[in-house]
Design an enzyme around this catalytic site. Structure first.
Site: not given
Ligand code: ZN
Length: 496
Positions: A265-266, A269, A295
């Site tokens: 997830h990170e 980003h 997101e």
């Molecule tokens: Zn996030």
């Protein structure tokens, strides 16, 4: 004259950047390295820096410089004009909200987070109720101060977090979820899949988990010379420029997949941030286009790529090599099914891909009712339980597991939650567009994630915040927002 304002603007920005850099570094350290007892001393230094920064940012000469430049925006070059337009908009709050109210609110935010934490710990909503009432009151007043011909009420707040998205767009989106997803989820989560005890009840050495997370940073071409991966209780991404992008993950010894999907997830980003054109570094145009677009990238990497069968076909052998004993006799298919199980649950941050947007829907309804005055803060716990039962099909027994679970409202963030669901929906639409230009599955199967990174850089990442979310979406997918890609994606994936 223009020259003078330009100089004032650039010089002040230089100072603001330095203060923000210092505060950023302090906060990074606080989340990752700081010894517990360092907090008091540090808080004193933060207070001084924050106050000085406010003085610089609210200096009348500086504000005047922004306003004068904005008046002559047609004469500025393209990207500087966008910067000034954004900057001018961001000063609206300082211009329109009385100073005392704004400062009182900042203190309230600091205090109410601790009231919230206490309330959550003791499962006592009344401890937090008074603070939350004040926060809601302030936000309702804020919508009055900042209203325009186009934006009123809750729309003012929604637009602050995702420009161009108001109740009109969100209602359309969430109504579609309500019609199509709620009944689908209620039936898809009825049956219980068998899970291997080894996966559900094992011990997973954090050192080994760390090795695998490091491996993932290489798979995704995360540039280690412009970024680091560390640990923190709640995983996050923090960056100050495209050449300094830091991410964290959390290693839980009893849940193998937790750190894996936090890291993925990170990474979503982080790759975004590393691929923003460096010419925007340090300006208001650095960083992502919006919370929703950001997101969309993290959820695409985490769920659409990271939970795909193709991905684990390539990388499961590596995971098995690291966890030899723990994953012995667990087949690829079993592992794949395990990481894609959907079940009704109470806590948003632990929810699976399918049920997640329903948790957001609960928060959206409540925020809307609070801001337009239909719902009183004291009735929140009751309303929460009711909506959870209706949308997610499960009713919390305590407020700790219910209305008190998230920190956001205590920080004054009303209008933020909907961007989480929007991000997943953007992701499905963007993935669809990407897949019509490059073969995404074969890129994953051949371990060529760089092809995906490059496509996203060209269409989205390089622009930083110089485009609005809607411009990004249209530029990338050749159409406006359409939630049906998301609903189709979820239905396809979870029909078994
Ligand atoms: Zn996030």
């Amino acid at each position: 004259m223009m020259e003078k304002h330009m100089t004032t603007y650039k010089e002040t920005q230089k100072t603001i950047r330095a203060y923000k850099y210092a505060l950023w570094l302090i906060s990074w350290d606080q989340e990752t390295e700081m010894p517990k007892k360092a907090l008091d001393y540090r808080t004193e230094q933060i207070a001084v820096l924050t106050e000085r920064l406010y003085e610089v940012e609210s200096n009348p000469d500086y504000i005047q410089a922004v306003e004068k430049l904005y008046e002559q925006i047609d004469k500025l070059d393209e990207s500087f004009a966008i910067e000034i337009k954004k900057m001018n908009k961001s000063l609206e709050i300082i211009r329109k909200v009385p100073k005392k109210e704004l400062l009182d609110y900042q203190i309230l935010q600091a205090v109410s987070a601790s009231h919230w934490a206490h309330a959550k710990e003791t499962n006592d909503f009344s401890v937090f109720q008074r603070s939350l009432e004040k926060i809601v009151d302030f936000n309702r007043k804020l919508t009055e101060y900042l209203k325009t011909d186009e934006l009123k009420g809750y729309d003012v707040l929604l637009d602050m977090y995702e420009e161009g998205f108001t109740t009109k767009e969100y209602d359309h989106f969430f109504n579609k979820l309500k019609e199509e997803l709620v009944p689908f989820v209620l039936s898809a989560t009825k049956q219980k899949l068998k899970i291997s005890r080894k996966l559900a009840k094992g011990y997973f050495d954090p050192i080994k988990q760390k090795e695998f997370s490091q491996y993932l940073t290489e798979v995704f071409h995360f540039d280690q010379e412009r970024g680091v991966l560390k640990e923190s209780i709640h995983p996050f991404t923090s960056n100050v420029s495209s050449s300094d992008v830091r991410i964290t993950t959390a290693y839980k010894t009893d849940i193998l997949e937790s750190s894996i999907f936090s890291t993925l997830h990170e990474l979503g980003h982080a790759i975004y941030e590393q691929q923003v054109d460096p010419k925007y570094d340090g300006t208001i145009l650095g960083g992502g286009a919006s919370l929703g677009i950001h997101e969309s990238q993290s959820r695409m990497y985490e769920n659409m790529i990271g939970r795909s069968y193709a991905f684990w076909e390539v990388h499961y052998p590596k995971l098995q090599e690291i966890f030899k004993k723990e994953l012995k006799n667990i087949s690829l298919l079993e592992f794949y099914q395990y990481i894609n199980i959907s079940k009704r649950s109470l806590i948003r941050t632990e929810a699976d891909e399918l049920t997640y947007p329903l948790h957001i829907m609960v928060r959206y309804e409540i925020e809307k009712e609070l801001i337009n005055g239909k719902l009183k803060v004291k009735d929140l716990p009751r309303r929460w339980r009711q909506l959870m039962a209706e949308y997610v099909g499960i009713r919390p027994k305590t407020d700790t597991e219910g209305v008190l679970q998230d920190i956001h409202w205590s920080l004054g963030n009303i209008g933020y939650f909907p961007t989480y669901a929007l991000g997943s929906a953007y992701a499905a639409q963007i993935y669809h567009a990407m897949n019509s230009e490059i073969n995404v599955e074969s890129a994953i199967e051949n371990n060529h994630i760089n092809l995906i990174n490059e496509w996203l850089k060209e269409k989205i990442h390089q622009y930083g915040a110089s485009k609005t979310p809607r411009e990004i979406l249209i530029n990338t997918t050749k159409m406006d927002f359409d939630p049906s890609f998301y609903i189709e994606y979820l239905k396809r994936k979870f029909s078994y």
